[in-house]
Design a protein around this motif. Structure first.
Motif, mmCIF file in Angstrom:
data_model
loop_
_atom_site.group_PDB
_atom_site.id
_atom_site.type_symbol
_atom_site.label_atom_id
_atom_site.label_comp_id
_atom_site.label_asym_id
_atom_site.label_seq_id
_atom_site.Cartn_x
_atom_site.Cartn_y
_atom_site.Cartn_z
ATOM 1 N N GLU A 208 0.858 -1.181 0.000
ATOM 2 C CA GLU A 208 0.000 0.000 0.000
ATOM 3 C C GLU A 208 0.896 1.234 0.000
ATOM 4 O O GLU A 208 1.868 1.313 0.739
ATOM 5 N N ASN A 209 0.565 2.160 -0.890
ATOM 6 C CA ASN A 209 1.370 3.374 -0.999
ATOM 7 C C ASN A 209 0.672 4.342 -1.937
ATOM 8 O O ASN A 209 -0.399 4.047 -2.483
ATOM 9 N N ASN A 210 1.301 5.496 -2.154
ATOM 10 C CA ASN A 210 0.754 6.475 -3.081
ATOM 11 C C ASN A 210 1.115 6.087 -4.523
ATOM 12 O O ASN A 210 1.946 5.197 -4.743
ATOM 13 N N PRO A 211 0.511 6.714 -5.512
ATOM 14 C CA PRO A 211 0.715 6.296 -6.909
ATOM 15 C C PRO A 211 2.162 6.315 -7.391
ATOM 16 O O PRO A 211 2.533 5.519 -8.255
ATOM 17 N N THR A 212 2.995 7.211 -6.862
ATOM 18 C CA THR A 212 4.372 7.288 -7.355
ATOM 19 C C THR A 212 5.180 6.031 -7.038
ATOM 20 O O THR A 212 6.196 5.770 -7.683
ATOM 21 N N ALA A 213 4.726 5.228 -6.058
ATOM 22 C CA ALA A 213 5.437 3.980 -5.751
ATOM 23 C C ALA A 213 5.346 3.010 -6.926
ATOM 24 O O ALA A 213 6.257 2.216 -7.161
ATOM 25 N N LEU A 214 4.251 3.074 -7.661
ATOM 26 C CA LEU A 214 4.080 2.178 -8.800
ATOM 27 C C LEU A 214 4.877 2.634 -10.016
ATOM 28 O O LEU A 214 5.193 1.826 -10.888
ATOM 29 N N THR A 215 5.203 3.934 -10.066
ATOM 30 C CA THR A 215 5.932 4.467 -11.219
ATOM 31 C C THR A 215 7.400 4.691 -10.880
ATOM 32 O O THR A 215 8.270 3.986 -11.385
ATOM 33 N N LEU A 216 7.700 5.627 -9.988
ATOM 34 C CA LEU A 216 9.091 5.880 -9.611
ATOM 35 C C LEU A 216 9.705 4.652 -8.942
ATOM 36 O O LEU A 216 10.885 4.346 -9.139
ATOM 37 N N GLY A 217 8.896 3.943 -8.129
ATOM 38 C CA GLY A 217 9.381 2.734 -7.467
ATOM 39 C C GLY A 217 9.263 1.491 -8.330
ATOM 40 O O GLY A 217 9.687 0.407 -7.928
ATOM 41 N N ARG A 218 8.622 1.621 -9.501
ATOM 42 C CA ARG A 218 8.481 0.550 -10.498
ATOM 43 C C ARG A 218 7.648 -0.631 -10.000
ATOM 44 O O ARG A 218 7.667 -1.703 -10.589
ATOM 45 N N HIS A 219 6.887 -0.453 -8.922
ATOM 46 C CA HIS A 219 6.067 -1.554 -8.418
ATOM 47 C C HIS A 219 4.967 -1.927 -9.403
ATOM 48 O O HIS A 219 4.454 -3.050 -9.388
ATOM 49 N N GLY A 220 4.604 -0.985 -10.272
ATOM 50 C CA GLY A 220 3.592 -1.261 -11.277
ATOM 51 C C GLY A 220 4.024 -2.313 -12.291
ATOM 52 O O GLY A 220 3.185 -2.841 -13.034
ATOM 53 N N GLU A 221 5.300 -2.620 -12.319
ATOM 54 C CA GLU A 221 5.803 -3.661 -13.221
ATOM 55 C C GLU A 221 5.434 -5.061 -12.737
ATOM 56 O O GLU A 221 5.418 -6.010 -13.527
ATOM 57 N N VAL A 222 5.153 -5.186 -11.428
ATOM 58 C CA VAL A 222 4.928 -6.522 -10.864
ATOM 59 C C VAL A 222 3.580 -6.682 -10.170
ATOM 60 O O VAL A 222 3.315 -7.712 -9.557
ATOM 61 N N VAL A 223 2.718 -5.666 -10.250
ATOM 62 C CA VAL A 223 1.369 -5.810 -9.697
ATOM 63 C C VAL A 223 0.345 -5.631 -10.817
ATOM 64 O O VAL A 223 0.651 -5.080 -11.877
ATOM 65 N N LYS A 224 -0.863 -6.096 -10.565
ATOM 66 C CA LYS A 224 -1.898 -6.067 -11.601
ATOM 67 C C LYS A 224 -3.018 -5.070 -11.314
ATOM 68 O O LYS A 224 -3.738 -4.677 -12.229
ATOM 69 N N CYS A 225 -3.173 -4.695 -10.043
ATOM 70 C CA CYS A 225 -4.338 -3.864 -9.708
ATOM 71 C C CYS A 225 -3.994 -2.827 -8.640
ATOM 72 O O CYS A 225 -3.265 -3.112 -7.685
ATOM 73 N N TYR A 226 -4.520 -1.634 -8.816
ATOM 74 C CA TYR A 226 -4.366 -0.546 -7.845
ATOM 75 C C TYR A 226 -5.761 -0.125 -7.413
ATOM 76 O O TYR A 226 -6.578 0.327 -8.228
ATOM 77 N N SER A 227 -6.074 -0.294 -6.128
ATOM 78 C CA SER A 227 -7.414 -0.028 -5.600
ATOM 79 C C SER A 227 -7.403 1.262 -4.793
ATOM 80 O O SER A 227 -6.815 1.314 -3.717
#
Length: 325
Positions: A208-227
């Motif tokens: 769980e984190n703010n949206p930048t974790a999925l982009t700057l932190g690249r977590h969006g490369e390994v997860v499928k869903c952001y709620s």
């Protein structure tokens, strides 16, 4: 010859005086675990430049970014002993040094970003900045670190039931751990830098984190869903050591405080732009974005809020924040 010798002596004396003046500048170390290109890091650079300019170079702040001096907690310990002068740190880490910061780590304490700004820009938080003086540092200002929501490798989190059995990385904070437990998940505290690998290797099912974790932190490369349940709005605080304060004049301290407040106002704009950009990038990364009804999540964590409202250390602050709407 005597005239030339005298002139050289005067020149040398002038150079010595100039060197002495340069050495007289107060040099402060600002350390942060955030990446140098993070939106808040950019603002910290501007903060340092403003302080140096307005003190006519009498106070110089050198930045140590990218966690080169340690994690947030490690750097904060260095602030306590005077090895580091200034740092930006999450309230979730500050709660380990003073219980008053626990108030800011409670889920759904802030109803919206507008409510968050109204509280954080107002007099409610003034006593908070002074509360940690006994721990060796004081607050200068706050920064927006966004709303935190769940992101997962498999099914989207649309109700608390979707969290059951899910191992979710959380900040190593009592309130964050209790929050996930009450929602039905399995809280798994991990350092931020370990999240990507833990997701990739299946050590955790989500975080769980703010949206930048999925982009700057690249977590969006390994997860499928952001709620976007937006369960937390934990502010960051800019703090300065008491040791550093003792080196400064009253005028210099006033300049630093003014520059800190200016930094907050500038960071709001930069942060909101970064979040908008991150949300667009998350979609482009192929991550599904859902916006669940927040009411069932709020209902699950209501007992945690009531528990802390009875706490003599933070109860009044929690009430004041909730009533500032």
């Amino acid at each position: 010859m005597k005239t030339m010798t005298s002139a050289l002596a005067v020149l040398a004396a002038g150079m010595t005086l100039a060197a002495g003046s340069a050495d007289a500048a107060v040099r402060l170390k600002l350390a942060d675990a955030l990446a140098a290109d993070h939106p808040t890091s950019v603002i910290l650079e501007q903060f340092a430049e403003e302080v140096e300019e307005k003190t006519d170079g009498e106070v110089k702040i050198r930045l140590y970014m990218n966690g080169v001096l340690g994690s947030e907690r490690e750097v904060l310990e260095q602030v306590q002993n005077g090895a580091v002068d200034i740092t930006r740190v999450s309230a979730a880490n500050l709660e380990n040094f003073n219980p008053i910061y626990q108030a800011f780590t409670l889920p759904y304490l802030f109803n919206s970003q507008e409510h968050f700004y109204e509280v954080m820009d107002g007099p409610i938080v003034d006593p908070v900045y002074q509360a940690s003086l006994d721990s060796g540092f004081m607050g200068l200002t706050y920064f927006d670190s966004g709303a935190r929501s769940f992101y997962t490798k498999s099914k989207c989190v649309e109700t608390p039931d979707d969290l059951k059995g899910q191992k979710l990385r959380v900040i190593n904070s009592h309130t964050s751990i209790r929050m996930v437990e009450l929602m039905g998940g399995i809280p798994t505290p991990l350092p931020y830098g370990e999240i990507y690998t833990a997701l990739q290797q299946g050590v955790i099912d989500g975080a769980e984190n703010n949206p930048t974790a999925l982009t700057l932190g690249r977590h969006g490369e390994v997860v499928k869903c952001y709620s976007l349940d937006e369960h937390l709005r934990i502010p960051d605080f800019l703090v300065i050591s008491k040791t550093a304060m003792d080196k400064l004049t009253d005028e210099q301290i006033a300049i630093i405080k003014e520059a800190a407040v200016n930094a907050t106002q500038a960071q709001k704009k930069v942060w909101n732009e970064a979040v908008d950009e991150a949300m667009q990038q998350i979609g482009e990364m192929g991550v599904t974005i859902v916006t669940p009804d927040k009411a069932p999540f709020q209902e699950k964590v209501a007992p945690l809020i009531e528990e802390y409202k009875q706490d003599p250390a933070i109860g009044q602050l929690v009430d004041a924040i909730q009533n500032a709407q």
